[in-house]
Design a protein around this motif. Structure first.
Motif, mmCIF file in Angstrom:
data_model
loop_
_atom_site.group_PDB
_atom_site.id
_atom_site.type_symbol
_atom_site.label_atom_id
_atom_site.label_comp_id
_atom_site.label_asym_id
_atom_site.label_seq_id
_atom_site.Cartn_x
_atom_site.Cartn_y
_atom_site.Cartn_z
ATOM 1 N N ILE B 76 0.863 -1.187 0.000
ATOM 2 C CA ILE B 76 0.000 0.000 0.000
ATOM 3 C C ILE B 76 0.890 1.225 0.000
ATOM 4 O O ILE B 76 1.777 1.373 0.870
ATOM 5 N N THR B 77 0.650 2.079 -0.934
ATOM 6 C CA THR B 77 1.426 3.319 -1.062
ATOM 7 C C THR B 77 0.653 4.474 -0.450
ATOM 8 O O THR B 77 -0.550 4.602 -0.670
ATOM 9 N N ALA B 78 1.362 5.292 0.309
ATOM 10 C CA ALA B 78 0.745 6.492 0.909
ATOM 11 C C ALA B 78 -0.549 6.122 1.633
ATOM 12 O O ALA B 78 -1.638 6.570 1.263
ATOM 13 N N SER B 79 -0.423 5.320 2.673
ATOM 14 C CA SER B 79 -1.590 4.773 3.373
ATOM 15 C C SER B 79 -2.501 5.878 3.904
ATOM 16 O O SER B 79 -2.068 6.979 4.252
ATOM 17 N N GLN B 80 -3.787 5.531 3.966
ATOM 18 C CA GLN B 80 -4.810 6.444 4.475
ATOM 19 C C GLN B 80 -5.632 5.708 5.527
ATOM 20 O O GLN B 80 -5.671 4.468 5.529
ATOM 21 N N PRO B 81 -6.322 6.427 6.382
ATOM 22 C CA PRO B 81 -7.174 5.757 7.387
ATOM 23 C C PRO B 81 -8.183 4.795 6.759
ATOM 24 O O PRO B 81 -8.550 3.795 7.375
ATOM 25 N N ASN B 96 -10.724 -28.870 -3.898
ATOM 26 C CA ASN B 96 -11.563 -27.681 -4.065
ATOM 27 C C ASN B 96 -11.833 -26.920 -2.777
ATOM 28 O O ASN B 96 -12.840 -26.238 -2.660
ATOM 29 N N LYS B 97 -10.941 -27.064 -1.807
ATOM 30 C CA LYS B 97 -11.106 -26.296 -0.583
ATOM 31 C C LYS B 97 -10.358 -24.980 -0.697
ATOM 32 O O LYS B 97 -9.281 -24.921 -1.266
ATOM 33 N N PHE B 98 -10.939 -23.970 -0.140
ATOM 34 C CA PHE B 98 -10.329 -22.647 -0.188
ATOM 35 C C PHE B 98 -9.711 -22.359 1.166
ATOM 36 O O PHE B 98 -10.353 -22.525 2.193
ATOM 37 N N TYR B 99 -8.453 -21.922 1.175
ATOM 38 C CA TYR B 99 -7.757 -21.670 2.423
ATOM 39 C C TYR B 99 -7.423 -20.193 2.558
ATOM 40 O O TYR B 99 -7.144 -19.518 1.573
ATOM 41 N N PHE B 100 -7.437 -19.719 3.800
ATOM 42 C CA PHE B 100 -7.078 -18.340 4.084
ATOM 43 C C PHE B 100 -5.904 -18.287 5.043
ATOM 44 O O PHE B 100 -5.710 -19.168 5.879
ATOM 45 N N GLY B 101 -5.122 -17.223 4.908
ATOM 46 C CA GLY B 101 -4.135 -16.925 5.923
ATOM 47 C C GLY B 101 -4.841 -16.396 7.156
ATOM 48 O O GLY B 101 -6.051 -16.149 7.145
ATOM 49 N N SER B 102 -4.097 -16.212 8.223
ATOM 50 C CA SER B 102 -4.715 -15.780 9.483
ATOM 51 C C SER B 102 -4.992 -14.293 9.516
ATOM 52 O O SER B 102 -5.646 -13.799 10.437
ATOM 53 N N GLY B 103 -4.517 -13.558 8.522
ATOM 54 C CA GLY B 103 -4.853 -12.142 8.424
ATOM 55 C C GLY B 103 -3.809 -11.220 9.001
ATOM 56 O O GLY B 103 -3.029 -11.595 9.885
ATOM 57 N N THR B 104 -3.785 -9.996 8.494
ATOM 58 C CA THR B 104 -2.922 -8.924 8.998
ATOM 59 C C THR B 104 -3.797 -7.745 9.356
ATOM 60 O O THR B 104 -4.527 -7.236 8.502
ATOM 61 N N LYS B 105 -3.754 -7.357 10.618
ATOM 62 C CA LYS B 105 -4.536 -6.203 11.063
ATOM 63 C C LYS B 105 -3.749 -4.932 10.806
ATOM 64 O O LYS B 105 -2.630 -4.784 11.272
ATOM 65 N N LEU B 106 -4.356 -4.035 10.068
ATOM 66 C CA LEU B 106 -3.693 -2.780 9.745
ATOM 67 C C LEU B 106 -4.431 -1.613 10.387
ATOM 68 O O LEU B 106 -5.637 -1.456 10.209
ATOM 69 N N ASN B 107 -3.710 -0.818 11.120
ATOM 70 C CA ASN B 107 -4.226 0.448 11.637
ATOM 71 C C ASN B 107 -3.406 1.577 11.043
ATOM 72 O O ASN B 107 -2.178 1.499 10.990
ATOM 73 N N VAL B 108 -4.087 2.615 10.605
ATOM 74 C CA VAL B 108 -3.404 3.772 10.035
ATOM 75 C C VAL B 108 -3.708 4.976 10.911
ATOM 76 O O VAL B 108 -4.865 5.378 11.062
ATOM 77 N N LYS B 109 -2.675 5.516 11.500
ATOM 78 C CA LYS B 109 -2.846 6.653 12.415
ATOM 79 C C LYS B 109 -2.875 7.952 11.632
ATOM 80 O O LYS B 109 -1.965 8.222 10.858
ATOM 81 N N PRO B 110 -3.924 8.763 11.865
ATOM 82 C CA PRO B 110 -4.006 10.042 11.137
ATOM 83 C C PRO B 110 -2.888 11.000 11.549
ATOM 84 O O PRO B 110 -2.359 10.910 12.647
#
Lengths: 118, 110
Positions: B76-81, B96-110
């Motif tokens: 992500i370039t020039a992140s925004q809230p 035919n099973k679909f797998y997901f990663g555990s996820g990345t939580k992103l917070n963008v501080k103003p």
């Protein structure tokens, strides 16, 4: 736009109750999925269906069953709810399987149902 | 079974900064999907990558799949809230099973 709807956003049930979670999609998708999402565990596949009246177990089917009587509707059933089934439940649908179809089989998700079992 | 590992697990960045999220597979990927989830809501499809070396962009988000098709990055370039949320990678695995990663939580501080 594809629309996937789930019957409830929030649900509170008691231990031992039978719980029905409904999912409806309006794009004539063949495949439908039920996931649960828990902190630290990500999304885990419970069941999926690739056709009417067809179902396949996912990674965590124990304690759940599903029903797909019509193409647009996929129901998740908790036969006897337990506290460890408290979770966020997400339904999804997709068009097809073949890698040759390119982006046709991305999954479209509903808004989720947050189920609490007390 | 197919496993997808995401890193980092969480990320806090200052508005305007660039960031990268990684997704690594234990097996060769037939297709790699990126989704974004706003807190407490469903997932929104962002992009799909199929070919080794492929790169796609949408607004300020760019995703790449490496030549070996086992690792993908989301930049992500020039992140925004408005970029805040949980980013998940997904892939079609065996049977035919679909797998997901555990996820990345992103917070963008103003």
């Amino acid at each position: 736009d594809v629309k996937v709807t789930q019957s409830s956003r929030y649900l509170v049930k008691r231990t031992g109750e039978k719980v029905f979670l409904e999912c409806v999609q309006d794009m004539d998708h063949e495949n439908m999925f039920w996931y649960r999402q828990d902190p630290g565990l990500g999304l885990r596949l419970i069941y999926f269906s690739y056709d009417v009246k067809m179902k396949e177990k996912g990674d965590i089917p124990e304690g759940y069953s599903v029903s797909r009587e019509k193409k647009e509707r996929f129901s998740l059933i908790l036969e006897s709810a337990s506290t460890n089934q408290t979770s966020m439940y997400l339904c999804a649908s997709s068009l097809g399987w073949s890698p040759g179809q390119g982006s046709s089989y991305e999954q479209y998700f509903g808004p989720g149902t947050r189920l609490t079992v007390t | 079974s197919q496993e997808l590992e995401q890193s980092p697990q969480s990320l806090i960045v200052q508005e305007g900064k660039n960031l990268t999220i990684n997704c690594t597979s234990s097996k060769t990927l037939y297709g790699l999907y990126w989704y974004k989830q706003k807190y407490g809501e469903g997932l929104i499809f962002l992009m799909m990558l199929q070919k080794g070396g492929e790169e796609k962009s949408h607004e300020k988000i760019t995703a790449k799949l490496d030549e070996k098709k086992q690792q993908s990055s989301l930049h992500i370039t020039a992140s925004q809230p408005s970029h805040a949320g949980i980013y998940l990678c997904g892939a079609l695995g065996n049977f035919n099973k679909f797998y997901f990663g555990s996820g990345t939580k992103l917070n963008v501080k103003p």
